[in-house]
Design an enzyme around this catalytic site. Structure first.
Site, PDB file in Angstrom:
ATOM      1  N   LYS A 246      26.630  -0.997  -2.931  1.00 27.71           N
ATOM      2  CA  LYS A 246      26.767  -2.448  -3.096  1.00 27.71           C
ATOM      3  C   LYS A 246      27.080  -2.762  -4.552  1.00 27.71           C
ATOM      4  O   LYS A 246      26.439  -2.222  -5.453  1.00 27.71           O
ATOM      5  CB  LYS A 246      25.480  -3.162  -2.676  1.00 27.71           C
ATOM      6  CG  LYS A 246      25.439  -3.491  -1.193  1.00 27.71           C
ATOM      7  CD  LYS A 246      24.378  -4.551  -0.911  1.00 27.71           C
ATOM      8  CE  LYS A 246      24.252  -4.843   0.573  1.00 27.71           C
ATOM      9  NZ  LYS A 246      23.142  -5.743   0.864  1.00 27.71           N
TER      10      LYS A 246
ATOM     11  N   ARG B  84      16.621 -15.769   9.281  1.00 28.87           N
ATOM     12  CA  ARG B  84      17.147 -17.101   9.027  1.00 28.87           C
ATOM     13  C   ARG B  84      17.620 -17.688  10.349  1.00 28.87           C
ATOM     14  O   ARG B  84      16.884 -18.372  11.037  1.00 28.87           O
ATOM     15  CB  ARG B  84      18.293 -17.040   7.999  1.00 28.87           C
ATOM     16  CG  ARG B  84      17.789 -16.900   6.582  1.00 28.87           C
ATOM     17  CD  ARG B  84      18.835 -16.421   5.655  1.00 28.87           C
ATOM     18  NE  ARG B  84      19.174 -15.023   5.917  1.00 28.87           N
ATOM     19  CZ  ARG B  84      19.809 -14.247   5.078  1.00 28.87           C
ATOM     20  NH1 ARG B  84      20.210 -14.710   3.924  1.00 28.87           N
ATOM     21  NH2 ARG B  84      20.055 -12.994   5.376  1.00 28.87           N
TER      22      ARG B  84
ATOM     23  N   SER C  74      21.424 -14.691  -1.106  1.00 31.08           N
ATOM     24  CA  SER C  74      21.794 -14.306  -2.466  1.00 31.08           C
ATOM     25  C   SER C  74      23.305 -14.458  -2.656  1.00 31.08           C
ATOM     26  O   SER C  74      23.765 -14.851  -3.728  1.00 31.08           O
ATOM     27  CB  SER C  74      21.399 -12.852  -2.744  1.00 31.08           C
ATOM     28  OG  SER C  74      20.024 -12.673  -2.543  1.00 31.08           O
TER      29      SER C  74
HETATM   30  P1  ADP Z   1      19.337  -7.027   2.553  1.00 32.99           P
HETATM   31  O1  ADP Z   1      20.429  -6.594   1.617  1.00 32.99           O
HETATM   32  O2  ADP Z   1      18.396  -5.949   2.993  1.00 32.99           O
HETATM   33  O3  ADP Z   1      19.781  -7.935   3.682  1.00 32.99           O
HETATM   34  P2  ADP Z   1      18.372  -9.363   1.212  1.00 32.99           P
HETATM   35  O4  ADP Z   1      17.889  -9.375  -0.187  1.00 32.99           O
HETATM   36  O5  ADP Z   1      19.632 -10.087   1.505  1.00 32.99           O
HETATM   37  O6  ADP Z   1      18.417  -7.864   1.608  1.00 32.99           O
HETATM   38  O7  ADP Z   1      17.225  -9.911   2.173  1.00 32.99           O
HETATM   39  C1  ADP Z   1      15.999  -9.247   2.372  1.00 32.99           C
HETATM   40  C2  ADP Z   1      15.319  -9.826   3.588  1.00 32.99           C
HETATM   41  O8  ADP Z   1      15.032 -11.199   3.379  1.00 32.99           O
HETATM   42  C3  ADP Z   1      16.143  -9.774   4.865  1.00 32.99           C
HETATM   43  O9  ADP Z   1      15.260  -9.538   5.931  1.00 32.99           O
HETATM   44  C4  ADP Z   1      16.735 -11.153   4.965  1.00 32.99           C
HETATM   45  O10 ADP Z   1      17.017 -11.508   6.306  1.00 32.99           O
HETATM   46  C5  ADP Z   1      15.594 -11.980   4.413  1.00 32.99           C
HETATM   47  N1  ADP Z   1      16.045 -13.246   3.845  1.00 32.99           N
HETATM   48  C6  ADP Z   1      16.988 -13.452   2.910  1.00 32.99           C
HETATM   49  N2  ADP Z   1      17.141 -14.767   2.629  1.00 32.99           N
HETATM   50  C7  ADP Z   1      16.255 -15.421   3.439  1.00 32.99           C
HETATM   51  C8  ADP Z   1      15.943 -16.799   3.675  1.00 32.99           C
HETATM   52  N3  ADP Z   1      16.578 -17.769   3.031  1.00 32.99           N
HETATM   53  N4  ADP Z   1      15.000 -17.087   4.587  1.00 32.99           N
HETATM   54  C9  ADP Z   1      14.379 -16.105   5.276  1.00 32.99           C
HETATM   55  N5  ADP Z   1      14.624 -14.792   5.116  1.00 32.99           N
HETATM   56  C10 ADP Z   1      15.555 -14.444   4.218  1.00 32.99           C
END
Ligand code: ADP
Length: 160
Positions: free
Chosen positions: A41, A90, A128
Site C-alpha cells: 500500500k 460502516r 482514511s
Molecule cells: P484496512 O486497511 O484494514 O481496511 P482501515 O484503517 O481502513 O484498515 O480500517 C480498519 C478497520 O476500521 C476496518 O475494520 C474498517 O472497516 C473500520 N473502519 C474504518 N473507518 C470506519 C468508520 N468510519 N466507522 C466504522 N468502522 C470503520
C-alpha cells in the site's frame, strides 16, 4: 483477561476508528490497536508516525495500547496471546470483505473470533481515503480527524 486486537492501516486514523476504539475499550480488558505494515500500500504516513499519532489520541484510555505488526494477523495474535479481532462495519459494502476475512481467520485458527462494531451514524461514510482525497485538494477535514492531525496531514501534501 480478554485481549482484543484492532488491526488496520489507520493511514490516518479518523474519528470513525477512534469511535470503534472507545467502544472496544469498554467491552474488553485490553485493546491493542495494531497498525499493519503493508508494503504494497502506498501510504501517506510511515508506520512509526501512525503509531505515535494513535498513541497521542488514545492516551485517555488506560486499557488501550498501540503497536505495529507484519505478516499474518493470526500469527501476531498467537504471539501476544490474543483471541479476539475487532473490526468496524460502516455500510453493507464493508460486510462481504470483512465476512470473508473473518471466516478465513477462524478456519486457520478456531480460537480466533472476530467481533464487529459499528461507529456513530455520522462516521458511517468516513474513511482514511476520503480524508486524504479531501486534504489533497486543501479541503476542510476538521470533522473527520483529531485536531492535532490536521497540520500533519496538510503538510504531507505540501511536501509533494
Ligand atoms: P484496512 O486497511 O484494514 O481496511 P482501515 O484503517 O481502513 O484498515 O480500517 C480498519 C478497520 O476500521 C476496518 O475494520 C474498517 O472497516 C473500520 N473502519 C474504518 N473507518 C470506519 C468508520 N468510519 N466507522 C466504522 N468502522 C470503520
Amino acid at each position: 483477561m480478554k485481549k482484543a486486537v484492532y488491526p488496520g492501516s489507520f493511514d490516518p486514523l479518523t474519528y470513525g476508528h477512534l469511535d470503534i476504539i472507545e467502544r472496544a475499550s469498554k467491552i474488553f480488558d485490553e485493546v491493542i490497536v495494531a497498525v499493519l505494515c503493508n508494503s504494497t500500500k502506498n501510504s501517506l504516513f510511515s508506520i512509526d508516525e501512525r503509531v505515535s499519532m494513535i498513541e497521542d489520541v488514545t492516551q485517555k484510555y488506560p486499557n488501550v495500547t498501540v503497536t505495529s505488526f507484519d505478516g499474518l494477523l493470526i500469527d501476531f495474535m498467537k504471539e501476544i496471546n490474543a483471541s479476539v479481532i475487532i473490526r468496524g462495519l460502516r455500510t453493507v459494502t464493508d460486510f462481504e470483505y470483512e465476512f470473508q476475512i473473518a471466516q478465513t481467520n477462524h478456519v486457520q485458527d478456531s480460537n480466533i473470533e472476530t467481533v464487529f462494531l459499528t461507529s456513530e451514524l455520522q462516521y458511517s461514510y468516513l474513511s482514511s481515503s476520503i480524508v486524504k482525497e479531501f486534504a489533497s485538494y486543501g479541503g476542510e477535514i476538521s470533522k473527520f480527524v483529531p485536531e492535532q492531525f490536521i497540520d500533519k496531514i496538510y503538510s504531507k501534501y505540501k511536501d509533494r
